[in-house]
Design a protein around this motif. Structure first.
Motif, short mmCIF file in Angstrom:
data_model
loop_
_atom_site.label_atom_id
_atom_site.label_comp_id
_atom_site.label_asym_id
_atom_site.label_seq_id
_atom_site.Cartn_x
_atom_site.Cartn_y
_atom_site.Cartn_z
N LEU A 70 0.83 -1.21 0.00
CA LEU A 70 0.00 0.00 0.00
C LEU A 70 0.86 1.26 0.00
O LEU A 70 0.51 2.27 -0.61
CB LEU A 70 -0.94 0.00 1.21
N ASP A 72 3.75 1.46 -1.43
CA ASP A 72 4.21 1.55 -2.82
C ASP A 72 3.13 2.20 -3.68
O ASP A 72 3.40 3.08 -4.51
CB ASP A 72 4.54 0.13 -3.31
N MET A 73 1.88 1.81 -3.43
CA MET A 73 0.78 2.39 -4.20
C MET A 73 0.66 3.89 -3.95
O MET A 73 0.46 4.68 -4.88
CB MET A 73 -0.54 1.70 -3.84
N ARG A 74 0.77 4.28 -2.67
CA ARG A 74 0.67 5.70 -2.34
C ARG A 74 1.77 6.50 -3.05
O ARG A 74 1.54 7.61 -3.53
CB ARG A 74 0.73 5.88 -0.82
N ARG A 76 3.25 5.65 -5.92
CA ARG A 76 2.90 5.73 -7.34
C ARG A 76 1.83 6.79 -7.59
O ARG A 76 1.85 7.47 -8.62
CB ARG A 76 2.39 4.36 -7.84
N ARG A 77 0.90 6.90 -6.66
CA ARG A 77 -0.17 7.89 -6.83
C ARG A 77 0.38 9.32 -6.71
O ARG A 77 0.07 10.17 -7.54
CB ARG A 77 -1.26 7.64 -5.79
N HIS A 80 2.23 10.34 -9.78
CA HIS A 80 1.49 10.27 -11.04
C HIS A 80 1.26 11.69 -11.60
O HIS A 80 0.91 12.59 -10.84
CB HIS A 80 0.15 9.58 -10.79
N TYR A 82 -1.15 12.92 -13.08
CA TYR A 82 -2.51 13.42 -12.90
C TYR A 82 -2.97 13.42 -11.45
O TYR A 82 -4.17 13.40 -11.17
CB TYR A 82 -3.50 12.62 -13.75
N ALA A 83 -2.05 13.41 -10.51
CA ALA A 83 -2.43 13.57 -9.10
C ALA A 83 -2.67 15.06 -8.87
O ALA A 83 -1.80 15.80 -8.40
CB ALA A 83 -1.35 13.03 -8.18
N HIS A 84 -3.89 15.50 -9.22
CA HIS A 84 -4.20 16.93 -9.29
C HIS A 84 -3.87 17.66 -7.99
O HIS A 84 -3.34 18.77 -8.00
CB HIS A 84 -5.70 17.13 -9.58
N SER A 85 -4.20 17.05 -6.88
CA SER A 85 -4.04 17.77 -5.62
C SER A 85 -2.59 17.86 -5.18
O SER A 85 -2.28 18.49 -4.19
CB SER A 85 -4.87 17.08 -4.53
N GLN A 166 -2.15 13.27 2.59
CA GLN A 166 -1.84 12.56 1.34
C GLN A 166 -0.56 11.74 1.44
O GLN A 166 -0.36 10.81 0.67
CB GLN A 166 -1.74 13.55 0.19
N SER B 222 -5.02 9.11 -11.20
CA SER B 222 -3.74 8.74 -10.56
C SER B 222 -3.93 7.55 -9.61
O SER B 222 -3.14 6.60 -9.62
CB SER B 222 -3.16 9.93 -9.80
N ALA B 226 -2.50 3.73 -10.13
CA ALA B 226 -1.58 3.20 -9.11
C ALA B 226 -2.11 1.88 -8.55
O ALA B 226 -1.34 0.93 -8.32
CB ALA B 226 -1.38 4.22 -7.99
N MET B 230 -0.44 -1.85 -8.87
CA MET B 230 -0.09 -2.64 -7.68
C MET B 230 -0.75 -4.01 -7.69
O MET B 230 -0.22 -4.96 -7.11
CB MET B 230 -0.46 -1.88 -6.40
N TYR B 246 -7.74 -2.99 -3.47
CA TYR B 246 -7.11 -2.49 -4.70
C TYR B 246 -8.13 -2.43 -5.85
O TYR B 246 -8.06 -1.54 -6.70
CB TYR B 246 -5.92 -3.37 -5.10
N MET B 373 -6.64 8.23 -0.60
CA MET B 373 -6.04 8.69 -1.86
C MET B 373 -7.12 9.05 -2.87
O MET B 373 -6.84 9.61 -3.92
CB MET B 373 -5.15 7.59 -2.43
N ALA B 376 -8.82 12.72 -1.64
CA ALA B 376 -7.77 13.75 -1.70
C ALA B 376 -7.97 14.62 -2.93
O ALA B 376 -7.94 15.85 -2.85
CB ALA B 376 -6.39 13.08 -1.73
N ASP B 377 -8.21 13.98 -4.08
CA ASP B 377 -8.38 14.73 -5.31
C ASP B 377 -9.78 15.35 -5.42
O ASP B 377 -9.94 16.41 -6.01
CB ASP B 377 -8.06 13.85 -6.52
N ASN B 380 -9.79 18.57 -3.45
CA ASN B 380 -9.07 19.60 -4.19
C ASN B 380 -9.96 20.21 -5.28
O ASN B 380 -9.96 21.43 -5.49
CB ASN B 380 -7.81 18.98 -4.80
#
Lengths: 169, 442
Positions: A70, A72-74, A76-77, A80, A82-85, A166, B222, B226, B230, B246, B373, B376-377, B380
């Motif tokens: 998890l 690792d996933m965070r 990657r996010r 990314h 397109y992680a707008h925030s 985040q 995103s 991700a 995973m 997931y 996650m 979060a967006d 925003n």
């Protein structure tokens, strides 16, 4: 502090643990994500309980409860495109102090230690503050330590939270 | 009144667009509290939140601060959180128990009240002798004007008049039916943890987003990517499928066509449903165990009917977002035109296998925890909308044109022509207009 709460440890161990805790905070603040993941044992966990009385993260609500997958996933996010925030710029700064070694396993060299932290986070022209207690279960390796469990008890555990967290504190 | 004096409240909402003042204007916000939140039914809490006599939780109805509590006789009460003496908040904690005496005790002058709000005792009573009867209504903690319970979910209305809870809920009842029916005992039990998140945006933006099927694959690109990455990594490293969480996250980036194939249903009073399914009836051991207990309780046909209910999300307007198949509930507490508190809960299904709870907990963690996650967006985007909507220039209207006029209507219920129709927003604004222009609920 009552005398029985002070564990006799060598100055070298105290120093090594402190340096390790400082460096994990530095890695987070510098967003060196691969290094962060590398700090944990294969079965390592990052845990922020939703209730200060919790003794386990299993089958209970938690604010964070992440194994290395998890985490690792965070990562990657957050990375990314397109992680707008995350686009507006996001910085943190930790200070770690009050490092106390609670127990030491002489055979393996592993320790359980507590410390206190302050963290400021900057995002969207705004700064917010977090503070709390770390409880680390550290395993000894050839070069130093790995984190088997990083428990984070934040002072404002009940919230309410402005936005969300985040990345890890 | 809106800044543009030429606009009255009714004219702010057109069939295909709404004026930005609906989101940004503080005076309109005050009227919303009065005309919508203080007139409709507002979710207060679940009866299992206060299992024992003396238990209480505090929450909001519009601007009013309320207490839900359980009395010694087992009755659940909803009271205004205000001491009738000098006006202090009686319960200053989020939740607790009123102690051995099962009395609320005002921290200021120690007036003590039973859990139904009636005055039990106070120091130096003789100062009131011959002046006022201590049973006088003005010396009691005031209960909500009306209280209702639908399958364990407690609502209050601060208005003496209006439709009863069940009539008012109408098509929105499916939110609670679809939770409770999935339990072989027909009941849900709340997990005593409330995540509270403050959104820097108007309350309506949150509700609209929940049934906006265009946004997930864009906003959550995103996180979906991700999670899908995973799933592969996990499989490669462990030889096993990644945990269900997931998949919940990867589903956010379903292609547009998939979202488009879902339906949204607009009911009277603004209650709106997103139909559709997120792969919650797989053929694994947990699902089979769930099927078994439901079959034992209700028979096979009814079990299939229950588990095939295709409800993904229900908005109970104006106060709730509910995801019944995963037992998630978010209550909306407007704090200001640009600030909204969400109180976020999840439930266990009584008598269902533990693995069913694990799914609920996984969704609660990934989507609703303060480390999510996903939201979060969203948060925003909500903030960006609010910041844009308060601008004076750049245009006055918010577009709700997508598929307008194309959604079939039957007996006052609208079914979207495609999952991406902006029907949910239009349906909620139709209710908004009725409340705000004092035409009451439908």
């Amino acid at each position: 502090m009552p005398k029985d709460n002070v564990l006799e440890t060598s100055a070298d161990t105290q120093r090594a643990v402190e340096q390790f805790l400082y460096s994990q905070a530095e890695i987070l603040d510098e967003r060196r994500w691969a290094d962060w993941l590398g700090l944990f044992t294969d079965d390592g966990k990052y845990w922020m309980p939703a209730d200060p009385e919790q003794t386990t993260g299993e089958r209970l609500p938690n604010i964070f409860y992440e194994d290395v997958y998890l985490m690792d996933m965070r990562i990657r996010r957050v990375k990314h495109p397109y992680a707008h925030s995350q686009m507006a710029g996001h910085r943190t700064s930790h200070t770690v102090s009050n490092v106390i070694i609670q127990s030491e396993d002489e055979a393996s060299g592993g320790v359980v230690c507590t410390s206190r932290f302050h963290m400021v986070e900057y995002r969207l022209d705004d700064q917010r503050y977090f503070g709390g207690k770390y409880t680390h279960t550290l395993k000894k390796n050839e070069d130093g330590y790995n984190i088997q469990l990083q428990r984070v008890d934040i002072a404002n555990v009940e919230g309410p939270f402005d936005f969300v967290m985040q990345v890890w504190l | 009144m809106p800044k543009d004096q030429n606009l009255d409240l009714g004219s702010l909402v057109e069939p295909d667009r709404v004026h930005k003042a609906c989101y940004a204007d503080e005076e309109i916000f005050e009227q919303e509290l009065k005309n919508i939140f203080h007139k409709s039914w507002i979710y207060i809490g679940h009866e299992s939140q206060v299992p024992n006599p003396g238990d209480y939780w505090t929450t909001w109805v519009g601007k009013e601060r309320m207490i839900i509590c359980r009395a010694e006789d087992g009755q659940v009460h909803v009271l205004y959180n205000r001491c009738p003496h000098r006006g202090a908040l009686i319960c200053n904690n989020l939740h607790g128990n009123s102690g051995n005496k099962k009395s609320f005790r005002c921290p200021y002058h120690a007036w003590q009240f039973a859990m139904d709000g009636s005055l039990r005792n106070l120091p130096m009573k003789e100062g009131y002798d011959g002046i006022i009867d201590l049973k006088d209504p003005q010396l009691q903690m005031k209960p909500a004007e009306r209280q209702g319970n639908y399958r364990g979910f407690i609502f209050a209305s601060l208005s003496e008049d209006g439709p009863d809870l069940e009539t008012w809920l109408g098509g929105g009842k499916v939110a609670f039916d679809d939770i409770c029916n999935r339990s072989p005992e027909g009941e849900a039990e709340i997990v005593a943890n409330c995540f509270r998140i403050v959104q820097h945006s108007n309350w309506k933006i949150f509700l609209e987003n929940q049934l906006d099927a265009v946004h997930p694959s864009i906003t959550h690109h995103s996180t979906g990517d991700a999670a899908a990455d995973m799933q592969k990594v996990y499989k490669k490293k462990t030889g096993e499928d990644a945990p269900m969480g997931y998949q919940f996250l990867a589903d956010f980036t379903l292609p547009f066509e998939k979202w488009d194939s879902l339906d949204t249903i607009g009911h009277p009073n603004g209650h709106t449903v997103l139909e559709g399914y997120m792969g919650l009836r797989p053929t694994d051991a947990v699902t089979q165990a769930h099927e078994k207990v439901l079959t034992d309780a209700y028979g096979e046909d009814r079990m299939n009917e229950i588990l095939d209910t295709k409800v993904h999300h229900v908005l109970v307007y104006p106060c709730l977002s509910v995801q019944p198949p995963l037992q998630q509930l978010r209550a909306v507490r407007p704090l200001a035109a640009n600030k909204t508190l969400t109180e976020i809960w999840h439930f266990r299904l009584k008598g269902a296998p533990e693995g069913i709870y694990d799914r609920s907990l996984a969704y609660y963690y990934h989507v609703n925890a303060p480390s999510t996650m996903v939201n979060a967006d969203d948060l925003n985007n909500f903030r960006a909308c609010q910041d844009g909507l308060r601008l004076e220039g750049g245009g006055d209207w918010v577009s709700l044109h997508r598929n307008v006029g194309q959604d079939p209507v039957k007996d006052g219920v609208t079914t979207s022509v495609t999952g991406m129709s902006e029907q949910p927003m239009r349906n909620m604004f139709a209710a908004w207009k009725k409340y705000m222009t004092n035409e009451g609920s439908a």
